[in-house]
Design a protein around this motif. Structure first.
Motif, PDB file in Angstrom:
ATOM      1  N   LYS A  84      79.810  30.000   5.666  1.00  0.00           N
ATOM      2  CA  LYS A  84      80.893  30.558   6.166  1.00  0.00           C
ATOM      3  C   LYS A  84      80.500  31.792   7.375  1.00  0.00           C
ATOM      4  O   LYS A  84      79.280  32.134   7.050  1.00  0.00           O
ATOM      5  N   ALA A  85      81.127  32.640   7.976  1.00  0.00           N
ATOM      6  CA  ALA A  85      80.363  33.661   9.049  1.00  0.00           C
ATOM      7  C   ALA A  85      80.649  34.952   8.159  1.00  0.00           C
ATOM      8  O   ALA A  85      81.518  34.803   7.777  1.00  0.00           O
ATOM      9  N   VAL A  86      79.469  35.647   8.094  1.00  0.00           N
ATOM     10  CA  VAL A  86      79.735  36.612   7.103  1.00  0.00           C
ATOM     11  C   VAL A  86      78.899  38.043   7.921  1.00  0.00           C
ATOM     12  O   VAL A  86      79.368  38.614   6.947  1.00  0.00           O
ATOM     13  N   GLY A  87      78.836  38.242   9.339  1.00  0.00           N
ATOM     14  CA  GLY A  87      78.717  39.509  10.194  1.00  0.00           C
ATOM     15  C   GLY A  87      78.026  38.614  11.745  1.00  0.00           C
ATOM     16  O   GLY A  87      77.686  37.814  11.893  1.00  0.00           O
ATOM     17  N   THR A  88      77.799  39.896  12.252  1.00  0.00           N
ATOM     18  CA  THR A  88      77.933  39.493  13.948  1.00  0.00           C
ATOM     19  C   THR A  88      76.694  40.581  14.417  1.00  0.00           C
ATOM     20  O   THR A  88      77.119  41.351  13.582  1.00  0.00           O
ATOM     21  N   GLY A  89      76.585  40.233  15.660  1.00  0.00           N
ATOM     22  CA  GLY A  89      75.721  41.670  16.264  1.00  0.00           C
ATOM     23  C   GLY A  89      76.207  41.382  17.512  1.00  0.00           C
ATOM     24  O   GLY A  89      75.865  40.114  18.122  1.00  0.00           O
ATOM     25  N   LEU A  90      76.477  42.158  18.610  1.00  0.00           N
ATOM     26  CA  LEU A  90      76.444  42.110  20.108  1.00  0.00           C
ATOM     27  C   LEU A  90      76.145  42.906  20.764  1.00  0.00           C
ATOM     28  O   LEU A  90      75.871  43.754  20.730  1.00  0.00           O
ATOM     29  N   ILE A  91      74.655  41.860  21.216  1.00  0.00           N
ATOM     30  CA  ILE A  91      74.463  42.684  22.441  1.00  0.00           C
ATOM     31  C   ILE A  91      74.256  42.245  24.100  1.00  0.00           C
ATOM     32  O   ILE A  91      74.974  41.348  24.249  1.00  0.00           O
ATOM     33  N   GLU A  92      74.481  43.231  24.484  1.00  0.00           N
ATOM     34  CA  GLU A  92      74.870  43.525  25.785  1.00  0.00           C
ATOM     35  C   GLU A  92      73.357  43.592  26.629  1.00  0.00           C
ATOM     36  O   GLU A  92      72.415  44.443  26.084  1.00  0.00           O
ATOM     37  N   VAL A  93      73.511  42.674  27.528  1.00  0.00           N
ATOM     38  CA  VAL A  93      72.432  42.655  28.699  1.00  0.00           C
ATOM     39  C   VAL A  93      72.307  42.972  30.117  1.00  0.00           C
ATOM     40  O   VAL A  93      73.260  42.584  30.681  1.00  0.00           O
ATOM     41  N   ASN A  94      71.842  43.554  30.914  1.00  0.00           N
ATOM     42  CA  ASN A  94      71.933  43.806  32.114  1.00  0.00           C
ATOM     43  C   ASN A  94      69.971  43.675  33.015  1.00  0.00           C
ATOM     44  O   ASN A  94      69.009  44.056  32.386  1.00  0.00           O
ATOM     45  N   SER A  95      69.926  43.169  34.003  1.00  0.00           N
ATOM     46  CA  SER A  95      68.945  43.046  34.684  1.00  0.00           C
ATOM     47  C   SER A  95      68.855  43.216  36.214  1.00  0.00           C
ATOM     48  O   SER A  95      69.969  43.030  36.381  1.00  0.00           O
ATOM     49  N   THR A  96      68.091  43.656  36.684  1.00  0.00           N
ATOM     50  CA  THR A  96      68.229  43.808  37.963  1.00  0.00           C
ATOM     51  C   THR A  96      66.439  43.407  38.261  1.00  0.00           C
ATOM     52  O   THR A  96      65.576  43.431  37.979  1.00  0.00           O
ATOM     53  N   LEU A  97      66.862  42.475  39.926  1.00  0.00           N
ATOM     54  CA  LEU A  97      65.216  41.669  40.711  1.00  0.00           C
ATOM     55  C   LEU A  97      65.662  42.465  41.898  1.00  0.00           C
ATOM     56  O   LEU A  97      66.206  42.215  42.273  1.00  0.00           O
ATOM     57  N   ALA A  98      64.102  42.866  41.987  1.00  0.00           N
ATOM     58  CA  ALA A  98      64.690  43.511  43.713  1.00  0.00           C
ATOM     59  C   ALA A  98      63.031  42.711  44.069  1.00  0.00           C
ATOM     60  O   ALA A  98      61.890  41.717  43.832  1.00  0.00           O
ATOM     61  N   THR A  99      63.783  41.326  45.197  1.00  0.00           N
ATOM     62  CA  THR A  99      62.887  41.128  46.385  1.00  0.00           C
ATOM     63  C   THR A  99      62.335  42.096  47.411  1.00  0.00           C
ATOM     64  O   THR A  99      62.571  43.377  47.603  1.00  0.00           O
ATOM     65  N   SER A 100      61.348  41.286  48.207  1.00  0.00           N
ATOM     66  CA  SER A 100      60.847  42.534  49.065  1.00  0.00           C
ATOM     67  C   SER A 100      60.557  41.683  50.061  1.00  0.00           C
ATOM     68  O   SER A 100      60.026  40.508  50.408  1.00  0.00           O
ATOM     69  N   TYR A 101      60.602  41.882  51.755  1.00  0.00           N
ATOM     70  CA  TYR A 101      60.279  41.132  52.757  1.00  0.00           C
ATOM     71  C   TYR A 101      59.344  41.307  52.876  1.00  0.00           C
ATOM     72  O   TYR A 101      58.913  40.167  54.392  1.00  0.00           O
ATOM     73  N   LYS A 102      58.183  42.161  52.794  1.00  0.00           N
ATOM     74  CA  LYS A 102      57.090  41.886  53.055  1.00  0.00           C
ATOM     75  C   LYS A 102      55.763  41.747  51.558  1.00  0.00           C
ATOM     76  O   LYS A 102      55.113  42.333  51.980  1.00  0.00           O
ATOM     77  N   SER A 103      56.618  40.344  50.566  1.00  0.00           N
ATOM     78  CA  SER A 103      55.356  40.257  49.670  1.00  0.00           C
ATOM     79  C   SER A 103      56.493  39.324  48.633  1.00  0.00           C
ATOM     80  O   SER A 103      57.521  39.203  48.500  1.00  0.00           O
ATOM     81  N   LEU A 104      55.722  37.981  48.667  1.00  0.00           N
ATOM     82  CA  LEU A 104      55.731  37.109  47.333  1.00  0.00           C
ATOM     83  C   LEU A 104      56.343  37.615  45.977  1.00  0.00           C
ATOM     84  O   LEU A 104      57.071  36.470  45.211  1.00  0.00           O
ATOM     85  N   ASP A 105      55.689  38.793  45.132  1.00  0.00           N
ATOM     86  CA  ASP A 105      56.261  39.054  44.667  1.00  0.00           C
ATOM     87  C   ASP A 105      57.154  39.566  44.377  1.00  0.00           C
ATOM     88  O   ASP A 105      58.121  40.682  44.995  1.00  0.00           O
ATOM     89  N   LEU A 106      57.973  39.543  43.534  1.00  0.00           N
ATOM     90  CA  LEU A 106      59.416  39.962  42.753  1.00  0.00           C
ATOM     91  C   LEU A 106      59.873  40.346  41.365  1.00  0.00           C
ATOM     92  O   LEU A 106      58.792  39.356  40.084  1.00  0.00           O
ATOM     93  N   ASN A 107      59.728  41.718  41.349  1.00  0.00           N
ATOM     94  CA  ASN A 107      59.362  42.483  39.865  1.00  0.00           C
ATOM     95  C   ASN A 107      61.252  42.931  39.235  1.00  0.00           C
ATOM     96  O   ASN A 107      62.296  42.821  40.178  1.00  0.00           O
TER      97      ASN A 107
END
Length: 373
Positions: A84-107
């Protein structure tokens, strides 16, 4: 606008005056690279990528602005021994991924917030791990470390890193998605299906390439095509813009497609060779400017079929008369061999070079061409 097909000496006079008045300056940077693959020297750097979090629970992305996930929700449910469910927790997730025209690295920056808890759930331990598909290497897999429980309202923020450097043999580009797995547990409770997982959208794959002369980089291709804008008032190449515009009108489309350097050279030779200079022996006084550009799939038409013109401005009136009396124009040609100074030629090519560099145009990529005052 008028396209004057009447042969005459005014065109060559205007060309010679332009050459004398405007020595080569502001050419695309680089070491002898085709200007259509290098930016204009005075073109500004584009703004840094920024992805704006918009619709809750949705991904958003653009070609050069990166990718965002806004307000994705993960629900943790605690069960008792009877299931039986006796409790819950709600988690909110945000993410931002940056690309670059002059690098293969993605942060990427990832945040997780414990929004609320119910019932027997008082706090939660939240861990995350990221990965990426073939063609990509995950450099930093966890945005944060440790197992300190989060209480309602608490936020964890961390960074991950990828590199689009895992090119398969004999390839020059890669496309991939990023993937995420969240592990959620409650202190003192027995874990039951503690993980949630998701991936970035299949229609928003990151594409990295090593196809440009010097820089490697990444974009996220979309249906919103890059735009190449030519201005009729540009101080260097504005004189060729009206006839470019007329040719595109005749072609009935404003879309062109990029090709690689080898194909560009083949195209240029097809349109511009042989080329008889109006001023033989005077370097850069008269050069062949082909249109559509050699570095497009639409370029490379047989020069015999192209209008051979010399754009000029006389008494404030623009025209583009035929360069040679024995080669008049029909007014129906859909390609050009223009006689212009090297400065004009380099500048016009460099505009495409800027777009190609900053938007990571690779072989086959479409783009739109527009004209402004």
């Amino acid at each position: 606008m008028s396209v004057d097909g009447t042969p005459g000496k005014a065109s060559t006079t205007a060309l010679k005056q332009a050459a004398a008045a405007a020595p080569l300056a502001g050419e695309p940077t680089g070491s002898g690279t085709d200007p259509e693959f290098e930016p204009e020297g005075d073109d500004p750097e584009p703004p840094p990528p920024s992805c704006v979090l918009t619709n809750p629970g949705q991904w958003s992305w653009s070609r050069t602005g990166g990718m965002c996930l806004n307000g994705a929700e993960v629900t943790y449910t605690l069960y008792d021994k009877s299931g039986k469910a006796v409790g819950t927790g709600l988690i909110e997730v945000n993410s931002t991924l940056a690309t670059s025209y002059k690098s293969l690295d993605l942060n990427e920056t990832i945040t997780a917030k414990l929004v609320r808890v119910t019932g027997d759930v008082k706090s939660l331990v939240v861990k995350m791990q990221v990965s990426c598909g073939a063609g990509c290497t995950t450099k930093t897999k966890q945005p944060w470390f440790g197992s300190t429980p989060m209480t309602p309202g608490e936020v964890k923020t961390g960074k991950t890193k990828y590199s689009g450097d895992a090119f398969a043999a004999n390839t020059t580009r890669s496309s991939f998605q990023t993937s995420y797995k969240m592990y959620v547990t409650m202190p003192g409770a027995t874990p039951v299906d503690p993980s949630a997982s998701w991936s970035s959208p299949t229609n928003g794959k990151v594409r990295c390439d090593k196809e440009q002369p010097r820089l490697r980089g990444c974009v996220i291709p979309t249906d919103d095509l890059p735009v190449l804008t030519y201005s009729r008032s540009h101080p260097k190449h504005g004189i060729v813009v009206p006839i470019y515009e007329e040719i595109m009108r005749r072609r009935g489309t404003n879309i062109l497609h990029a090709v690689n350097q080898d194909k560009a050279q083949t195209n240029r030779d097809a349109t511009c060779k042989p080329f008889t200079s109006v001023y033989p022996g005077q370097k850069n006084a008269d050069t062949c400017d082909e249109f559509p550009m050699a570095s497009t799939k639409e370029g490379g038409q047989n020069g015999v079929l192209c209008a051979e013109l010399t754009p000029q401005i006389a008494n404030g009136v623009w025209s583009a008369p035929a360069t040679w009396p024995d080669r008049p124009t029909s007014g129906k040609e859909t390609c050009l061999r223009l006689h212009v100074t090297g400065r004009v030629n380099y500048s016009a090519g460099g505009v495409l070079g800027s777009l190609r560099k900053f938007q990571r145009l690779v072989d086959g990529d479409p783009f739109r061409i527009e004209f402004a005052a």
